[in-house]
Every structure is written in structure tokens, then in C-alpha cells.
Write a protein that holds these residues in place. Structure first.
Motif, PDB file in Angstrom:
ATOM      1  N   UNK A 358      12.133 -43.033  41.783  1.00 37.76           N
ATOM      2  CA  UNK A 358      13.580 -43.258  41.690  1.00 37.76           C
ATOM      3  C   UNK A 358      14.189 -42.463  40.536  1.00 37.76           C
ATOM      4  N   UNK A 359      15.112 -41.585  40.865  1.00 32.22           N
ATOM      5  CA  UNK A 359      15.872 -40.862  39.838  1.00 32.22           C
ATOM      6  C   UNK A 359      17.331 -41.274  39.885  1.00 32.22           C
ATOM      7  N   UNK A 360      17.664 -42.157  40.858  1.00 28.64           N
ATOM      8  CA  UNK A 360      19.017 -42.708  40.992  1.00 28.64           C
ATOM      9  C   UNK A 360      20.094 -41.621  41.071  1.00 28.64           C
ATOM     10  N   UNK A 361      19.727 -40.461  41.630  1.00 27.57           N
ATOM     11  CA  UNK A 361      20.682 -39.371  41.765  1.00 27.57           C
ATOM     12  C   UNK A 361      21.028 -38.677  40.468  1.00 27.57           C
ATOM     13  N   UNK A 362      20.246 -38.959  39.418  1.00 30.18           N
ATOM     14  CA  UNK A 362      20.563 -38.415  38.090  1.00 30.18           C
ATOM     15  C   UNK A 362      19.498 -37.438  37.591  1.00 30.18           C
ATOM     16  N   UNK A 363      18.649 -36.974  38.493  1.00 28.97           N
ATOM     17  CA  UNK A 363      17.566 -36.096  38.069  1.00 28.97           C
ATOM     18  C   UNK A 363      18.089 -34.844  37.366  1.00 28.97           C
ATOM     19  N   UNK A 364      19.226 -34.365  37.791  1.00 23.25           N
ATOM     20  CA  UNK A 364      19.796 -33.156  37.176  1.00 23.25           C
ATOM     21  C   UNK A 364      20.170 -33.373  35.716  1.00 23.25           C
ATOM     22  N   UNK A 365      20.294 -34.640  35.290  1.00 21.23           N
ATOM     23  CA  UNK A 365      20.632 -34.948  33.893  1.00 21.23           C
ATOM     24  C   UNK A 365      19.389 -35.152  33.035  1.00 21.23           C
ATOM     25  N   UNK A 366      18.212 -35.043  33.653  1.00 27.33           N
ATOM     26  CA  UNK A 366      16.974 -35.279  32.902  1.00 27.33           C
ATOM     27  C   UNK A 366      16.461 -36.696  33.032  1.00 27.33           C
ATOM     28  N   UNK A 367      17.001 -37.437  34.014  1.00 26.92           N
ATOM     29  CA  UNK A 367      16.563 -38.814  34.254  1.00 26.92           C
ATOM     30  C   UNK A 367      15.538 -38.824  35.384  1.00 26.92           C
ATOM     31  N   UNK A 368      14.530 -39.690  35.278  1.00 28.99           N
ATOM     32  CA  UNK A 368      13.571 -39.877  36.363  1.00 28.99           C
ATOM     33  C   UNK A 368      12.269 -39.142  36.153  1.00 28.99           C
ATOM     34  N   UNK A 369      11.245 -39.607  36.876  1.00 26.44           N
ATOM     35  CA  UNK A 369       9.898 -39.081  36.680  1.00 26.44           C
ATOM     36  C   UNK A 369       9.226 -38.664  37.990  1.00 26.44           C
ATOM     37  N   UNK A 370      10.014 -38.210  38.940  1.00 28.63           N
ATOM     38  CA  UNK A 370       9.444 -37.666  40.162  1.00 28.63           C
ATOM     39  C   UNK A 370       8.969 -38.721  41.133  1.00 28.63           C
ATOM     40  N   UNK A 371       8.052 -38.319  42.007  1.00 20.52           N
ATOM     41  CA  UNK A 371       7.607 -39.162  43.121  1.00 20.52           C
ATOM     42  C   UNK A 371       6.749 -40.330  42.665  1.00 20.52           C
ATOM     43  N   UNK A 372       6.649 -41.320  43.531  1.00 16.58           N
ATOM     44  CA  UNK A 372       5.791 -42.485  43.323  1.00 16.58           C
ATOM     45  C   UNK A 372       4.335 -42.042  43.497  1.00 16.58           C
ATOM     46  N   UNK A 373       3.504 -42.164  42.454  1.00 20.09           N
ATOM     47  CA  UNK A 373       2.112 -41.715  42.577  1.00 20.09           C
ATOM     48  C   UNK A 373       1.339 -42.449  43.666  1.00 20.09           C
ATOM     49  N   UNK A 374       1.698 -43.699  43.934  1.00 16.68           N
ATOM     50  CA  UNK A 374       0.958 -44.488  44.924  1.00 16.68           C
ATOM     51  C   UNK A 374       1.104 -43.932  46.335  1.00 16.68           C
TER      52      UNK A 374
END
Length: 448
Positions: A358-374
Motif C-alpha cells: 500500500x502506497x495510498x497513491x502517494x508513492x511519487x512523494x516517497x511514501x510506501x514500500x512497494x509490493x507485499x512480500x507475501x
């Protein structure tokens, strides 16, 4: 004790749990016994008639007899509790004795421990890391002196506790000649430690990266995990490096979602791993398996280091925040990572699930950590199972409890590091309403 076609398997932790339940029952019965023992009522309580006195005596006799019977039951339940506790201890002692016998019969003798002359930091080591260990011992000694002076000036309770924890760590490092590879006491502190020995005969090396709230004052908890994994190998052929040589986020809500900390640490982790590979080759040879373990935010850090070509054979995500900022598919990783084996484990209802994928649509701002490893393609999802006491690992506490020795999650960690058989996710057998409910919610409302 569970039966099978080949015999019985005893789980001492289950015996402990049963003993605890009997203890609870004994307390309840004891409370009831105290309430009825010697219970008396005035003769007039049954009315002012001739039979009232006799009725009162009959009631008193009944209560006395009931209290006596309850007392007998309390004694029996306590005896059962004591027997279960003693049985659990006996089975553990027997397990230890049998394990010792098997170790003595192992065809591959444990590595010698006399001075570690050919290993990193040993008498014959004149390499960069051997010199770093010697230099860091002086740094730790200086830091201990400075921290003792600093503690004398502190008034804040939390700061005092952190300072005392640092002093305890520094004293232990010096007293036990611990192998400190990186050390910087400034700020929250940065440190990396080699646990065990990398020497001729070493077969497995693990590299553990912790997550949010990591600082010098709590480093020893992670070092303890490293010690437990090294100690689990009776041949002495496994070593661990605990890496906290970075600036970690200290608040899971305000700082945890930001990728900036992982982006700053990932290059350092990658370069450190390159050096580690060189040291392994020099002291143990080229046939050593290196496994990176990322816990919580550390998983996102390991993931980003993979985008830069992290030189490891296996990666294990433990309650991981994600595969790394911007990593959503295997195509987001360089060709160098194609042969890496990947594993992941997340306990049911650990709040970290909110961050995974979950990046909540804010990945472009540096939020979030990519895909779910599971659920990342090619990743083997592992079971977290139960803790050493037989209780299911789930919820907020499971985020750290999965690292505790004796748990099924810890066993899976050890087996990934050493290349042993792991327990795949989906094998957990829930018992009781609570466990079934947890699994029901974790599986998205699908009945098992």
C-alpha cells in the motif's frame, strides 16, 4: 502429547499451558471453597418456627461438607498442575540429553573454538575487519566513559533508561570481546556486530537488518536473536551479522511510511554486503551461503538494496513493510537478483499488513514500500505458527514475538539460514474459537 502411526510426540509447551489452566481452576475452586467453608446463618433466618434451628444446623453442616469436598478437589487439581509442570521439565531435560547424544555422534565435528586463529578478528587476522574490531573496541571503551558522565547529568526518566541500556551494552561488549564491525555512538547510534565465527568450515552466514525504533539502546535485543540462531547450530558452522549501521525511523506512524530512511541505508547495506562477501571468501571460502533477513522496516531496506544488486543467496522478509519502494514485480529488480531465493512470513493480523503493498497513491512523494512480500511472484510464504508456549502468534505483539527463540517462526528463520526444511504458510491448525476466528479474518473471511 499427540499420537501418530509411528508413536507419540510430546510438546512440553502444551504441558505448561495445561498446567496453567489447572492452576486457574484451582484458584477458582479455592475461592469457592473459602466462600462456603464455615458458612453460618442465624436460627431465625428460616423463620420463627420450631424447625428453624434444625434447618440452620442442616444448612451449616451442608456448607461444611461442601467446603471439605471443594478443598479435596483443590488439592487434586494442584497435584495435577504440579505433575504436568514436572513432566514438562522432565521432557525438556530428556530432549537436551538426547540432543547431546546425537551431537556427539554427528559425523561432522564441531569447529574448534580455541581462539578462532584463522577467522575474522582471530589471532591470524590482519585484514580490514580484524583491524576494525580492534579499533572499535577502543571506541566502545571511550563511549562507555562518555556515557557514564552523560548519565550523571540526565534527569529525564526515558533518557536515563536509554543511557543505562547503552552502558550495559558497552560493558558487555568489552567484557565478552564481542566482534563489533561498525560503531558510531552519536545520535541514536549506529552499530554492526558479527556473532559467531566466519572461518574455514563456516557454511552459513545470516545478515539481519532490524526496523523501526532501532537504536543503540535496544540493539542487544537484535544481537540476542543473532546469538540464538548461531547457538542453534551444534557444529558451529553458522554465523550471523546484525546490521544496524544506519539511521532508522523512530515512529511507525509519522516516519514509518517514508521510504527516505531505507533509501539512505540501502546503498550502505549493499556496500557492507560486498565487503562481507569478500571477508567470507578470504576466511571461509566461496561455498558459503549468505542470507539477508529484513524485519519490519528492515525488509523494505533489504528490498531497496536488492535493486542495487545486493549480493546474497537468499532473502527472508519477516513481518516486512514491503519489497522496497518502487518494487512491484520481478522486472523491477536487476538481472543480478534472478537467482536469489526469497521467503516471507507475516503473522495473522499484524498491523504491518496495512503497509504491505500500500502506497495510498502517494508513492511519487516517497511514501510506501512497494509490493507485499507475501504475495510477490517467486516468494515462498512461510508459516509463523505458535510461540514456544504453544500460543498462536497474531496481532500487534506478534510483530516482535516472531523473533523469539522456540517459536515456529524462529525455527523457519533458522532453517532458511541453514538451508533446512521450512514450514509453508497454510499448514497452521487452529484450535478453539479464538484461533479459528483469527485465521478466518486473516484469510479474508474464508472458512478453513
Amino acid at each position: 502429547m499427540t499420537g501418530s502411526a509411528t508413536g507419540y510426540r510430546v510438546a512440553p509447551a502444551r504441558l505448561d499451558t495445561a498446567a496453567g489452566e489447572y492452576g486457574t481452576r484451582a484458584e477458582a475452586l479455592s475461592t469457592a471453597q473459602s466462600a462456603v467453608a464455615g458458612e453460618k446463618v442465624p436460627a431465625a433466618a428460616f423463620g420463627k418456627v420450631n424447625e428453624a434451628a434444625a434447618a440452620a444446623k442442616t444448612f451449616e453442616k451442608t456448607m461444611t461438607e461442601l467446603g471439605s469436598k471443594l478443598s479435596d478437589h483443590v488439592a487434586r487439581v494442584k497435584k495435577l498442575q504440579s505433575g504436568l509442570t514436572e513432566s514438562a521439565a522432565g521432557y525438556r531435560r530428556a530432549d537436551a540429553q538426547v540432543a547431546a547424544m546425537y551431537r556427539a555422534l554427528m559425523p561432522e565435528d564441531p569447529l574448534p573454538k580455541a581462539g578462532n586463529p584463522a577467522g575474522i578478528g582471530g589471532a591470524a587476522d590482519t585484514g580490514a575487519w580484524g583491524q576494525a574490531i580492534a579499533a572499535n573496541r577502543t571506541k566502545v571503551s571511550d563511549a562507555l566513559t562518555a556515557e557514564r558522565s552523560r548519565l550523571a547529568q540526565l534527569t529525564d526518566k526515558d533518557e536515563i533508561a536509554r543511557s543505562q541500556a547503552r552502558i550495559k551494552l558497552y560493558e558487555d561488549i568489552l567484557a565478552n570481546n564481542r566482534q563489533i564491525l561498525k560503531f558510531d555512538p552519536s545520535g541514536n547510534g549506529r552499530i554492526a556486530e558479527l556473532v559467531g565465527h566466519i572461518e574455514p568450515g563456516t557454511r552459513n552466514v545470516g545478515l539481519f537488518v532490524p526496523g523501526v525504533n532501532t537504536q543503540m539502546s535496544n540493539f542487544d535485543a537484535y544481537a540476542g536473536l543473532g546469538r540464538s540462531l548461531v547457538a542453534a547450530d551444534p557444529t558451529g558452522r553458522t554465523a550471523m551479522v546484525v546490521w544496524a549501521d544506519g539511521v532508522f525511523p523512530q515512529n511507525p506512524v509519522a516516519q514509518g511510511p517514508s521510504a527516505s530512511y531505507a533509501q539512505a541505508m540501502a546503498p550502505d547495506l549493499k556496500h557492507f554486503t560486498d565487503d562481507l562477501r569478500g571477508e567470507i571468501a578470504s576466511h571461509a571460502g566461496s561455498d558459503v551461503t549468505l542470507t539477508a533477513i529484513g524485519h519490519s522496516y528492515g525488509g523494505a531496506t533489504v528490498g531497496l538494496a536488492e535493486t542495487q544488486g545486493l549480493d546474497v543467496d537468499r532473502v527472508l522478509h519477516v513481518e516486512s513493510a514491503g519489497m522496497g519502494h518502487g518494487v512491484w514485480s520481478p522486472s523491477d529488480l536487476p538481472a543480478s537478483q534472478a537467482g536469489v531465493q526469497r521467503f516471507s512470513m507475516t503473522a495473522p493480523l499484524d498491523p504491518i499488513e496495512i503497509a504491505q503493498g500500500n502506497a495510498w497513491g502517494l508513492e511519487w512523494t516517497g511514501i510506501g514500500h512497494g509490493a507485499d512480500p507475501d504475495t510477490f511472484p517467486g516468494v515462498t510464504e512461510l508459516e509463523t505458527g505458535r510461540d514456544a508456549s504453544g500460543n498462536e502468534l497474531w496481532g500487534l505483539s506478534s510483530h516482535s514475538d516472531v523473533l523469539k527463540p522456540g517459536s515456529e517462526s524462529w525455527t523457519n528463520m533458522y532453517r532458511v539460514v541453514t538451508g533446512g526444511p521450512t514450514t509453508a504458510n497454510g499448514t497452521f491448525d487452529p484450535h478453539g474459537i479464538l484461533e479459528n476466528g483469527v485465521e478466518f479474518l486473516n484469510d479474508g473471511g474464508v472458512l478453513r
